[in-house]
Design a protein around this motif. Structure first.
Motif, PDB file in Angstrom:
ATOM      1  N   PHE A 140       0.836  -1.201   0.000  1.00 44.26           N
ATOM      2  CA  PHE A 140       0.000   0.000   0.000  1.00 44.26           C
ATOM      3  C   PHE A 140       0.871   1.251   0.000  1.00 44.26           C
ATOM      4  CE2 PHE A 140      -2.446   3.280   2.302  1.00 44.26           C
ATOM      5  CZ  PHE A 140      -3.562   3.350   1.489  1.00 44.26           C
ATOM      6  N   ILE A 144       0.676   2.435  -4.105  1.00 48.77           N
ATOM      7  CA  ILE A 144      -0.490   3.317  -4.233  1.00 48.77           C
ATOM      8  C   ILE A 144      -0.007   4.761  -4.211  1.00 48.77           C
ATOM      9  CG2 ILE A 144      -2.694   4.018  -3.246  1.00 48.77           C
ATOM     10  CD1 ILE A 144      -2.691   1.216  -4.389  1.00 48.77           C
ATOM     11  N   LYS A 161      -4.739   8.463   1.193  1.00 46.45           N
ATOM     12  CA  LYS A 161      -4.287   7.334   1.999  1.00 46.45           C
ATOM     13  C   LYS A 161      -4.389   7.604   3.503  1.00 46.45           C
ATOM     14  CE  LYS A 161      -0.451   5.496   0.320  1.00 46.45           C
ATOM     15  NZ  LYS A 161       0.919   5.384  -0.245  1.00 46.45           N
ATOM     16  N   MET A 321       1.766   1.292 -10.882  1.00 46.47           N
ATOM     17  CA  MET A 321       0.569   0.631 -10.364  1.00 46.47           C
ATOM     18  C   MET A 321       0.137  -0.537 -11.233  1.00 46.47           C
ATOM     19  SD  MET A 321      -1.359   4.212  -9.456  1.00 46.47           S
ATOM     20  CE  MET A 321      -2.970   3.465  -9.289  1.00 46.47           C
ATOM     21  N   THR A 343      -6.647   7.589 -12.358  1.00 47.17           N
ATOM     22  CA  THR A 343      -6.626   6.290 -11.670  1.00 47.17           C
ATOM     23  C   THR A 343      -8.015   5.689 -11.614  1.00 47.17           C
ATOM     24  OG1 THR A 343      -4.767   7.050 -10.329  1.00 47.17           O
ATOM     25  CG2 THR A 343      -5.958   5.110  -9.561  1.00 47.17           C
TER      26      THR A 343
END
Length: 349
Positions: A140, A144, A161, A321, A343
């Motif tokens: 993560f 990300i 996040k 990603m 995204t």
């Protein structure tokens, strides 16, 4: 591990949904109805080492015995479902299985180190699927992208996040020795994420992942959103209107992105007569800011044209990603170099 796209469970994330619901339901049963069976699910390291109760390594590391831990871990699994959607159920389940095995060994190593260095005897650790949950913070953090959402007091930055880290911190502080489980999970995540040898041997077979997906997908299936799907009800009419504008804006971006992909696949030259809605209408998400409030009306805001070049830094972040360079460039062009929108567009295709 997360280098290519998997082939099963890509969009519906059946394994993530099953981990979200089944362990939570079992936790409620053990804490509310079946109190007499809680002892079977205690993660007692002393009983494993001296009593040879090896089965506790399985039962004690699957079901939480605390409702707060179950709630926080479920929220984290819900956020980490993005990995199953991007890379498939096989890679997702392999990461779960590999870190679950590695974190068990690290638990023993950490508790023995505490006993040897600080004379601190740790016999019981928090129960549940906590090691792999903390291990997911490694990919993560690494894969990300961090996108700024807003700022508080002009200094505290809120990103996409932040909520996940806050829930992780809440889970970390929920028990006396939760930090031991968190450290073992993070170490197991680093070992598995960066070790090709561990990924090769500690993995779920493809046939098993496919069987699990076939069994779980009908149970946790969901209908695809349609263009007429109702948006959430806001607190005021202005919020409801803004929500509908955001939905229409997203649909226009998806339509433009699909058109760009079709043109690229057919190897056609860019056409000068391509209809661009942004030339005729201001951005839907900014219309609410241009209303007349008694003063002179502000000129309408318009996006750049679709041929805005994609920033190489943002293209590289999308490629990290797992998306291809061509798709990343087209998504950024369609969203006018907004990486958050790009995204979302790529995840919905």
């Amino acid at each position: 591990m997360f280098t290519s796209t998997g082939s099963w469970g890509l969009y519906k994330a059946p394994l993530s949904k099953s981990l979200l619901l089944v362990p939570t339901a079992l936790t409620v049963l053990l804490t509310v109805v079946l109190h007499q069976y809680q002892d079977m699910f205690i993660y007692n390291l002393q009983a494993v080492k001296q009593g040879k109760q090896l089965w506790r390594l399985v039962s004690g590391r699957l079901i939480c015995l605390d409702l707060k831990d179950a709630f926080c871990s479920s929220l984290l699994i819900y956020n980490f479902r993005v990995f199953e959607r991007r890379f498939g159920s096989q890679k997702f389940s392999s990461f779960l299985f590999g870190t679950w095995i590695l974190s068990a060994f690290v638990d023993f190593l950490l508790t023995e180190a505490l006993r040897f260095l600080f004379e601190l005897q740790v016999d019981v650790l928090p129960a549940g699927l906590l090691g792999p949950v903390f291990a997911f913070f490694v990919p993560f953090y690494s894969s990300i992208p961090r996108v700024e959402v807003t700022q508080l007091l002009g200094h505290i930055t809120i990103t996409n996040k932040s909520l996940t880290y806050i829930v992780g911190a809440q889970l970390l502080t929920s028990g006396a020795y939760m930090w031991v489980v968190a450290c073992s999970g993070l170490i197991a995540g680093l070992l598995y994420y960066n070790n090709k040898l561990a990924q090769r041997f500690l993995r779920v077979p493809g046939w098993l992942a496919k069987c699990g997906t076939v069994l779980l997908e009908p149970v946790f299936s969901e209908s695809e959103p349609t263009t007429e799907a109702p948006v959430g009800m806001g607190a005021t009419l202005d919020i409801q209107r803004q929500q509908r504008m955001d939905l229409l804006d997203q649909q226009l971006l998806l339509s433009q992105f699909s058109h760009l992909r079709r043109n690229a696949q057919q190897h056609q030259q860019p056409q000068t007569g391509l209809l661009n809605w942004n030339r005729f209408f201001p951005s839907l998400r900014h219309r609410g800011q241009n209303r007349h409030h008694g003063g002179p009306q502000q000129p309408p805001y318009t996006h750049p044209l679709d041929n805005t070049p994609a920033a190489e830094e943002q293209v590289a972040r999308l490629m990290e990603m797992g998306f291809s360079r061509m798709d990343a460039q087209e998504a950024l062009r369609a969203s006018n170099n907004d990486i958050n929108m790009a995204t979302n567009v790529l995840l919905q295709h």
